[in-house]
Enzyme design. Structure first.
Site, PDB file in Angstrom:
ATOM      1  CG  ASP A 129      -2.133   0.978   0.972  1.00  0.00           C
ATOM      2  OD1 ASP A 129      -2.548   1.157  -0.187  1.00  0.00           O
ATOM      3  OD2 ASP A 129      -2.616   1.562   1.963  1.00  0.00           O
ATOM      4  CG  ASP A 167      -2.257  -2.298  -3.173  1.00  0.00           C
ATOM      5  OD1 ASP A 167      -1.300  -3.091  -3.141  1.00  0.00           O
ATOM      6  OD2 ASP A 167      -2.535  -1.550  -2.224  1.00  0.00           O
ATOM      7  CG  ASP A 316     -12.444   2.087   2.357  1.00  0.00           C
ATOM      8  OD1 ASP A 316     -12.288   0.873   2.195  1.00  0.00           O
ATOM      9  OD2 ASP A 316     -13.426   2.703   1.926  1.00  0.00           O
TER      10      ASP A 316
END
Length: 342
Positions: A129, A167, A316
């Site tokens: 991330d 991701d 989130d």
């Protein structure tokens, strides 16, 4: 990272909850209201039933399931009935740095006992991330290879679907900074992970491929996925932890599939009932709704399943507005998703 990134939102507080013994639809369609989640006659208190027609495992150890028990105990019936629309549906078990082997073994065993298929998300790639809300991951390449090998061994011969590293591929193609030798290492680690997981006879693997608002060049993304071992995987995943409606996800996935020799894919429909509020609205946007319930019967060639990969109701991230940390359960947001998805 602005308009094109998202927070996986299932790490930190949310990864390990509930893993101890102690304790064919269109884009705008929302999940049908589930009956109140109650225990079957021979089940322990709090156990959630596996409803008829469900393929995937409904865990009573999720954040939503635990909150449901608390609401019932407090007599907050209306809130509990709304939350049951989340808790009674299959969702994914995220695996991170700590306890992954134990968690995978336990959840896999429970799913097998229920004659259902567990869905896992492997989320421990180094430099995860890009240091944002869900930062973390394995310390280095060797640690990651050891970790994913243990996860694969824990799954054993049980049926399981694994969504691999949300991701991770897309971040090599945006402004994240995962470039050059670091990107090459990441591709190699993902290919290794696919290889290790596919040694297990009943495991299906879907490599994350971002969402329609992120990487805009299917050929570029397809090239990165090939380097990451997608040829040996069962397919790829789209819209993980995001809100794009199923029609748009299906079109995005179809374009990418065409660039990957017809690879199949899965769609995260956990929060896409009202579609996206815009590319920048990826962090706890208001006004969203539950999407189509998890199913392997999508009625769409090439789409293997609609899954709730993101666990609805888990934050989130702080988003700069004081929301809970990534992965923490947030009851008001969960109730908003459930009520809007009726």
């Amino acid at each position: 990272m602005g308009t094109l990134r998202w927070s996986a939102g299932a790490v930190l507080a949310g990864l390990l909850v509930g893993c101890s013994d102690s304790g064919g639809a269109t884009g705008g369609s929302a999940v049908q209201a589930a009956p109140p989640a109650t225990a079957t006659p021979n089940s322990p208190p709090g156990t959630l039933p596996q409803l008829p027609g469900q393929t995937f495992y409904v865990s009573d150890r999720t954040n939503a399931a635990r909150q449901l028990v608390e609401l019932r105990a407090q007599g907050r019936t209306a809130e509990a009935d709304a939350l049951a629309r989340i808790a009674a549906q299959p969702s994914s078990q995220w695996l991170g740095e700590q306890g992954a082997r134990r968690i995978a073994e336990e959840v896999g065993r429970r799913a097998t006992e229920a004659n259902r298929t567990a869905v896992f998300v492997a989320y421990n790639i180094p430099h995860r991330d890009c240091g944002l809300y869900s930062a973390g991951g394995a310390a280095d390449a060797a640690a990651y290879r050891a970790w994913i090998t243990e996860v694969a061994q824990a799954l054993g011969d049980r049926r399981a679907w694994v969504v691999l590293e949300p991701d991770a591929v897309a971040h090599t193609l945006d402004g994240c900074g995962v470039k050059g030798d670091v990107a090459a290492e990441r591709y190699g680690l993902l290919a290794f992970a696919v290889q290790e997981l596919k040694k297990r006879p009943n495991v299906r693997v879907y490599l994350d491929a971002g969402n329609p608002g992120w990487v805009q060049d299917p050929a570029e993304l397809a090239g990165a996925l090939r380097k990451s071992g997608v040829a040996a995987a069962d397919g790829f995943a789209v819209n993980v932890s995001n809100f794009y409606d199923t029609e748009r996800d299906a079109a995005y996935g179809a374009r990418l599939s065409a660039a990957l020799d017809g690879k199949h894919f899965v769609v995260d429909t956990s929060r896409n009932g009202n579609g996206s509020a815009g590319a920048e609205a990826w962090c706890n946007p208001p006004g969203r709704a539950l999407g189509t319930a998890p199913t392997a019967d999508t009625g769409r060639p090439g789409i293997d399943a609609y899954l709730w990969i993101k666990n609805p109701g888990e934050s989130d991230g702080e988003c700069g507005r004081g929301e809970p940390r990534a992965g923490e359960f947030w009851l008001p947001y969960a109730l908003g998703l459930a009520r809007a998805g009726q």
